[in-house]
Design a protein around this motif. Structure first.
Motif, mmCIF file in Angstrom:
data_model
loop_
_atom_site.group_PDB
_atom_site.id
_atom_site.type_symbol
_atom_site.label_atom_id
_atom_site.label_comp_id
_atom_site.label_asym_id
_atom_site.label_seq_id
_atom_site.Cartn_x
_atom_site.Cartn_y
_atom_site.Cartn_z
ATOM 1 N N LEU A 38 0.819 -1.211 0.000
ATOM 2 C CA LEU A 38 0.000 0.000 0.000
ATOM 3 C C LEU A 38 0.857 1.267 0.000
ATOM 4 N N SER A 39 1.927 1.242 -0.730
ATOM 5 C CA SER A 39 2.799 2.395 -0.917
ATOM 6 C C SER A 39 3.602 2.140 -2.179
ATOM 7 N N PHE A 40 3.641 3.134 -3.054
ATOM 8 C CA PHE A 40 4.397 2.970 -4.291
ATOM 9 C C PHE A 40 5.884 2.794 -3.989
ATOM 10 N N ASP A 41 6.372 3.518 -2.976
ATOM 11 C CA ASP A 41 7.780 3.382 -2.611
ATOM 12 C C ASP A 41 8.062 1.993 -2.039
ATOM 13 N N HIS A 42 7.117 1.461 -1.261
ATOM 14 C CA HIS A 42 7.280 0.116 -0.706
ATOM 15 C C HIS A 42 7.310 -0.919 -1.830
ATOM 16 N N LEU A 43 6.450 -0.737 -2.827
ATOM 17 C CA LEU A 43 6.456 -1.618 -3.992
ATOM 18 C C LEU A 43 7.804 -1.551 -4.703
ATOM 19 N N ARG A 44 8.293 -0.335 -4.878
ATOM 20 C CA ARG A 44 9.567 -0.150 -5.581
ATOM 21 C C ARG A 44 10.711 -0.818 -4.829
ATOM 22 N N ARG A 45 10.765 -0.642 -3.497
ATOM 23 C CA ARG A 45 11.837 -1.250 -2.721
ATOM 24 C C ARG A 45 11.744 -2.771 -2.749
ATOM 25 N N SER A 46 10.514 -3.289 -2.791
ATOM 26 C CA SER A 46 10.344 -4.735 -2.864
ATOM 27 C C SER A 46 10.928 -5.276 -4.167
ATOM 28 N N LEU A 47 10.685 -4.569 -5.257
ATOM 29 C CA LEU A 47 11.206 -5.008 -6.548
ATOM 30 C C LEU A 47 12.718 -4.866 -6.611
ATOM 31 N N LEU A 48 13.250 -3.829 -5.982
ATOM 32 C CA LEU A 48 14.692 -3.612 -6.005
ATOM 33 C C LEU A 48 15.429 -4.595 -5.104
ATOM 34 N N THR A 49 14.812 -4.951 -3.980
ATOM 35 C CA THR A 49 15.497 -5.732 -2.960
ATOM 36 C C THR A 49 15.426 -7.227 -3.203
ATOM 37 N N LEU A 50 14.265 -7.704 -3.647
ATOM 38 C CA LEU A 50 14.068 -9.138 -3.764
ATOM 39 C C LEU A 50 14.421 -9.626 -5.160
ATOM 40 N N GLU A 51 15.370 -10.512 -5.243
ATOM 41 C CA GLU A 51 15.771 -11.069 -6.522
ATOM 42 C C GLU A 51 14.744 -12.097 -6.976
ATOM 43 N N GLU A 52 14.665 -12.288 -8.284
ATOM 44 C CA GLU A 52 13.749 -13.281 -8.822
ATOM 45 C C GLU A 52 14.254 -14.684 -8.535
ATOM 46 N N GLY A 53 13.334 -15.578 -8.204
ATOM 47 C CA GLY A 53 13.712 -16.966 -7.967
ATOM 48 C C GLY A 53 13.918 -17.730 -9.251
#
Length: 337
Positions: free
Chosen positions: A312-327
């Motif tokens: 529920l935050s665009f910045d939180h979404l962005r950090r999730s995409l930046l931080t978590l590598e694809e499996g």
């Protein structure tokens, strides 16, 4: 007592007591940060995001600060969110500043001192560490399903088309809301072969450009179609405006009232705060549909962790995409137009 008046009164007492100039300046800096934080919280109704801090006008902060009572900034509840929030450096004038433990101690000490000057019980918080929300398991695979799901309803709403295109860009290169709102139509390049490219994620200023870096990112064909669908919808919106059409890529999809009662028509440039508000509203609706079972479950995220909702935050979404590598590799194919 008004918080600003109480702060000035305390600083006067501090000066008359013979405190050093550096101590007085430090206390003034810390207490002004607290007042700014309280004003931003009142304006936005919650702990302010980075985008909200950046986009709120100084005069708005000043006006809201005039309505803050000193009791609002010397209590445990305020300190509980303000101290860790400020420790991220979110109010700093320069990047990376005010994130030290010394700065954290200074804020806590200033709030305790102001409370004592008011005859109140001082807070017990000390030296808070930086606390950011943990990134979610959201990855590109799950976000693809959201992006295509938003436009699966026939016909999709204009807001859904816009958000699906934004998510397509985020999958390709996770940009900040301010970066998205700075984009123009000219930033989207559509090749004769139908390929779509956009500006790449900006490199940090101290990182040299790698070999072959062009500053552009090529979108997957299916994701490029989502962006093209928004461009077509955008053209309909701006064609109804009088005068010159805006060049910005992202525009409003519905009319909205201003503070003075006038109506802003659809098709005007979208600003970061409006982008964030729109995203949060649609994310809440999407999450509610997920919980109700009217949408299919999202794919698993990294390491098999379930993805149960949109952040529920665009910045939180962005950090999730930046931080978590694809499996695993994200498939390059996707639903058609």
């Amino acid at each position: 007592m008004q918080a600003r008046t109480a702060i000035q009164s305390y600083l006067g007492i501090l000066e008359r007591s013979g405190a050093s100039r550096s101590t007085r300046r430090q206390r003034e800096w810390a207490l002004n940060q607290a007042l700014t934080a309280a004003a931003l919280h009142r304006i936005h109704g919650d702990v302010p995001t980075e985008e909200q801090v950046r986009d709120t006008l100084p005069e708005q902060v000043f006006a809201a600060g005039q309505r803050i009572d000193v009791t609002e900034i010397i209590g445990e509840d305020f300190a509980g969110w303000f101290l860790p929030w400020a420790a991220t450096g979110i109010l700093a004038q320069t990047q990376g500043a005010a994130r030290s433990q010394a700065a954290s101690r200074a804020r806590a000490a200033a709030l305790r001192a102001l409370a004592l000057a008011q005859g109140s019980t001082p807070i017990t918080h000390t030296e808070p560490a930086v606390q950011l929300r943990t990134p979610t398991p959201m990855n590109a695979r799950a976000l693809r399903q959201v992006a295509f799901g938003l436009v699966a309803i026939d016909p999709p709403s204009k807001a859904a088309i816009r958000l699906s295109a934004m998510l397509a860009i985020m999958i390709t290169t996770p940009l900040r809301p301010i970066d998205l709102c700075d984009m123009t139509l000219e930033d989207v390049r559509i090749g004769t072969d139908g390929s779509v490219s956009i500006p790449a994620l900006p490199l940090p200023p101290d990182v040299p450009a790698p070999a072959g870096y062009t500053g552009r990112a090529l979108m997957e064909p299916a994701l490029g179609h989502l962006l093209e669908s928004w461009i077509e919808t955008r053209q309909i919106l701006v064609s109804k405006l009088q005068g010159s059409a805006p060049k910005t890529l992202w525009v409003s999809v519905r009319a909205s009232p201003t503070d003075d009662g006038t109506i802003r028509p659809a098709g005007l440039p979208l600003h970061p705060r409006g982008l964030e508000r729109s995203y949060v509203g649609q994310a809440k609706n999407f999450n509610a549909e997920l919980r109700a079972g009217s949408r299919g479950s999202l794919p698993l995220g990294r390491d098999g962790v379930p993805v149960s909702h949109l952040p529920l935050s665009f910045d939180h979404l962005r950090r999730s995409l930046l931080t978590l590598e694809e499996g695993a590799q994200v498939p390059l194919s996707g639903p058609g137009r």
